[in-house]
Structures are given as C-alpha cells and as structure tokens.
Design an enzyme around this catalytic site. Sequence first.
Site, short mmCIF file in Angstrom:
data_model
loop_
_atom_site.label_atom_id
_atom_site.label_comp_id
_atom_site.label_asym_id
_atom_site.label_seq_id
_atom_site.Cartn_x
_atom_site.Cartn_y
_atom_site.Cartn_z
N GLY A 39 6.99 -11.93 7.31
CA GLY A 39 6.20 -10.90 6.64
C GLY A 39 4.71 -11.16 6.66
N ALA A 178 -17.47 -11.56 -3.54
CA ALA A 178 -17.17 -10.24 -4.08
C ALA A 178 -16.75 -9.26 -3.00
CB ALA A 178 -18.37 -9.69 -4.85
N VAL A 181 -10.99 -9.10 -1.97
CA VAL A 181 -10.17 -10.08 -2.70
C VAL A 181 -10.81 -10.42 -4.04
CG1 VAL A 181 -9.33 -12.46 -2.67
CG2 VAL A 181 -9.12 -11.05 -0.62
N LEU A 183 -13.07 -8.79 -5.81
CA LEU A 183 -13.14 -7.64 -6.71
C LEU A 183 -11.80 -7.34 -7.36
CD1 LEU A 183 -15.38 -5.25 -4.57
CD2 LEU A 183 -16.08 -6.51 -6.61
N ARG A 268 -11.89 -14.86 5.36
CA ARG A 268 -10.71 -15.41 6.01
C ARG A 268 -11.04 -15.77 7.44
NH1 ARG A 268 -5.99 -14.55 3.42
NH2 ARG A 268 -4.78 -14.49 5.34
N HIS A 441 -2.96 22.69 -7.14
CA HIS A 441 -3.58 22.44 -8.44
C HIS A 441 -2.48 22.02 -9.43
CE1 HIS A 441 -6.21 22.96 -11.92
NE2 HIS A 441 -5.18 23.57 -12.51
#
Length: 468
Positions: A39, A178, A181, A183, A268, A441
Amino acid sequence: MNHSFDALIIGAGQAGPSLAGRLTAAGWKVALVERKNYGGTCVNTGCTPTKAMVASAKAAHTLRQAAHYGLAPVGEVTADLAQVKARTDRIVAASRTGLENWLKQMPGCTLFRGTARFVSPTAMRVGDEVLEARHIFLNVGGRPVKPALPGIEQVPYLTSSTLLALEELPAHLLIVGAGAVGLEFAQLFRRLGSQVTLVERNARLLPHDDDDVAAAVADILTNEGITLRLGAECISLGQENGRPVVHVSCEADSSPSHGSHLLLAMGRLPNTDDLDLEKAGLLADAHGYLTVDEALQTATPGIWALGDCNGRGAFTHTAYNDFEIVAANLLDGGQRRVSDRLPVSAIYLDPPFAKVGLTEAEVRAAGTPALVGKRPMTKVGRAVEKGETQGFMKVLVHAETDQILGASIVGVGGDEAIHCIITAMYARQTATFMRSNMFIHPTVSELIPTVFGELQPLRAELKATAST
C-alpha cells in the site's frame, strides 16, 4: 537463484499493484517486490491514517461547538489518542490486508519480500534471488527528509510516519515545516487537545500559492489557537530539561519555542538511494529523482519510474495516473503523456484548500490577459447553513479565449466542488459554458457558475485579499 519474468515491479504503492493487475490480465508473468508494507505511503503513513485522524479531530471540534448549533454544551471534550490510533490502525489494516490478499491471489503474479537492487539494466537482486525482466517499473515511493538543522543529532524528533505511533497526546507539539503535512498535523492535534506551535522559514504560509489563500489558511489556524512563527530564517534544535526547543532567528521575535514533542515536516525524498542505479545506467538528480520522458520511461530503455520517485508529482492521484499512462501505452496502443494531466491538489485542513491549474500569481507573472471571479464563503448559502463560512472560491479565465486557467477554493466542501472545474478544464470548456450550467441547490458547487458570471479584469496593480 535466477528467475525470469516479463515484468518486474518494485514497490507496492499506488501504481505498483494496479499495474500488476493489468499486466497479468494481459498474460504477462510479473514479479512484484515490496520490502515493507503493501500500500505504500498512502495506505500506511499518508492519506489513509492521517485523514482518519482528521475525522476524529473534526468530531472533537464539532462537539465543542454544540452551543453554536443550538445544542446543550457537552462539557469538556478530551481525546483519547490511544483510541484514536486504534480506530486509525483498524482502517489502515483493512486496506493493507485487502491489497495484500488481492496480490497473493493474482494469477501470474509472484511476490518477493526485500530490498531490490540492480545488477544490470534487466535484472535486480532481492536477497539471494536474481529477478530478470525486459520491463522494470520502479515504484519505490519516498520517506520524510532528515533536514540539516543544527542540533538535530542531539534532539529526539518525530516524522510524519513515527508520529502515528503516539498513544499519548502531546502537551505541546512543536512543528517545523508548514507544508501540507505540517498544516494538517497542526490543526488535527490542536483539535485533539494539544497546544501547537508551527515554525516556518518563509515569511508566509504556502509560498507557492496566492497571498489570499495563504492569509485565509493562516486565519483558519490562528482562530483555533495555533501559534504561527513565520519568517524563521535560521532554525536550530536543542533541549531543556529533556524537552525539545526550537531556536529561531526572526526579525519580529527571536525567542525560542519550547514544547513536549517535536515534529519535523520539512519535505520528503525518493527512495532511490539504495537501488544501485549505476548498474542500470541510471543517475538520480540532486534531489534523488529519476528523470523520465512523457511516457514515464527513464534514460535506460525498458525501465520506467512511477510515483514519488520520478519528480512528476508526489501525490497518490499522480502515482495512480502514472500507472494508467504506462498501462495504456503498453497494452492499449495509447499515446498518453504526463503533460496531458492538470496540476491538481488539496490540503486537508478543515475547511480544506483545493486548487487546479494556474495560480493568480502565475497568471500575473506570465502577463496573461485574464479575468478573475471571487466569492467569499459567507455568500455561499450551504456554507452559511452549515455554520462554516471561512474562506472563498476563486476562478481565473483567459480574457481573450474564455478558457479556464485555474481555480482555488478554501472552504467547506472545496475538495469536492473543485472537481466541477477540473472536469470542465479537461474538456477544454469555457467560462461561458460554466455560466450556463445548472447545479443542485443547496450545495457549495452551485455557486461555481455564479463565480464565473462575476468575472472582473485581473489588474496588475491589484493584490487580492482573503476578505474580498
């Protein structure tokens, strides 16, 4: 022992298993190598666990707002991080196990565990096994970077991966970085009950996005009690009484930040450093990425790079699209190209920020004659009814061709509503087309045609703000 296959896939992230499925269904004999968890990042340490935690944090936040919705206050809301983790782990395990079982039962696919390294352009070693194939697909993913900060060797710190193992809530979480990740973790841990200080080198949040977006995101965070320390030009780490300290050099405030836990979220890097690339005639760039062509093939014929390691988008959706491009070109006689896709992304704050295409700053820098439409979420009925009116939606249109150039939505449901615009842009539809649509709507999306109907010239001297 040597084994021969038609295709060798390295990594069971987003692109790898799906590619194995397409190739084996076409009659190919495939080997898939994974050294850790099936994964990849998304399932194990990225999208799946973090968005599960974001959901828990949202629930806590909503409970605290009971009185705002006319309900009796529920008293103090506290989070049991061990139980939050247990819920998250169950979701991750189900996804990972399902993927692993699918691969194990896939006819024509042989699974290998371990680290794969090139021995030639057509062969890789995994432990004592040598796997040979005419087609090799690298889907090796990435990992959190270890930044070269003074003091890093002396201070215990967390990454986006190791933070997920916590079972006790940090009293005060210090976050350096910031990006998406930083945030997302800042808001979710604040909502779970931690004090949070977010330290960022840039003078504002989201330096690659527009000023109004950055201002709106900053308002979202500060309104929830998160301390922002921006413009931290020189950052170093230390300890006092066994607890982490972040030292900064800022014009506004150079005092250190003290906390109970430290998260480093400063980017990263791709997992290409242990592939022995030179034996395949390959060379990674200065950031560890493999250069690929429009079909995602590397400089060595027969070797492709997919997902985080190719530098063409480090997202789950771009990795999966990499698979689609390669499969279509190899099996369906397609001529799909990476450049055919639009740049799309989202940051899963609450409310989220989603975008497609060009930013306002990019349009201005290019000197493109453009129109802009903008509507605050305070004028979106669905947002008002839900009591979630932070943010805005903004669209950019070429003033001469009427083509849609891009859009940004900071606001409730924005991560879903943006797809109306994404689809229109893929179909090369115009602002005129968008204005003629009738949406349901009450939704957030129903105001998108309205925004396209309120276009104004994008004047170079204007600087957009979050409140307009």
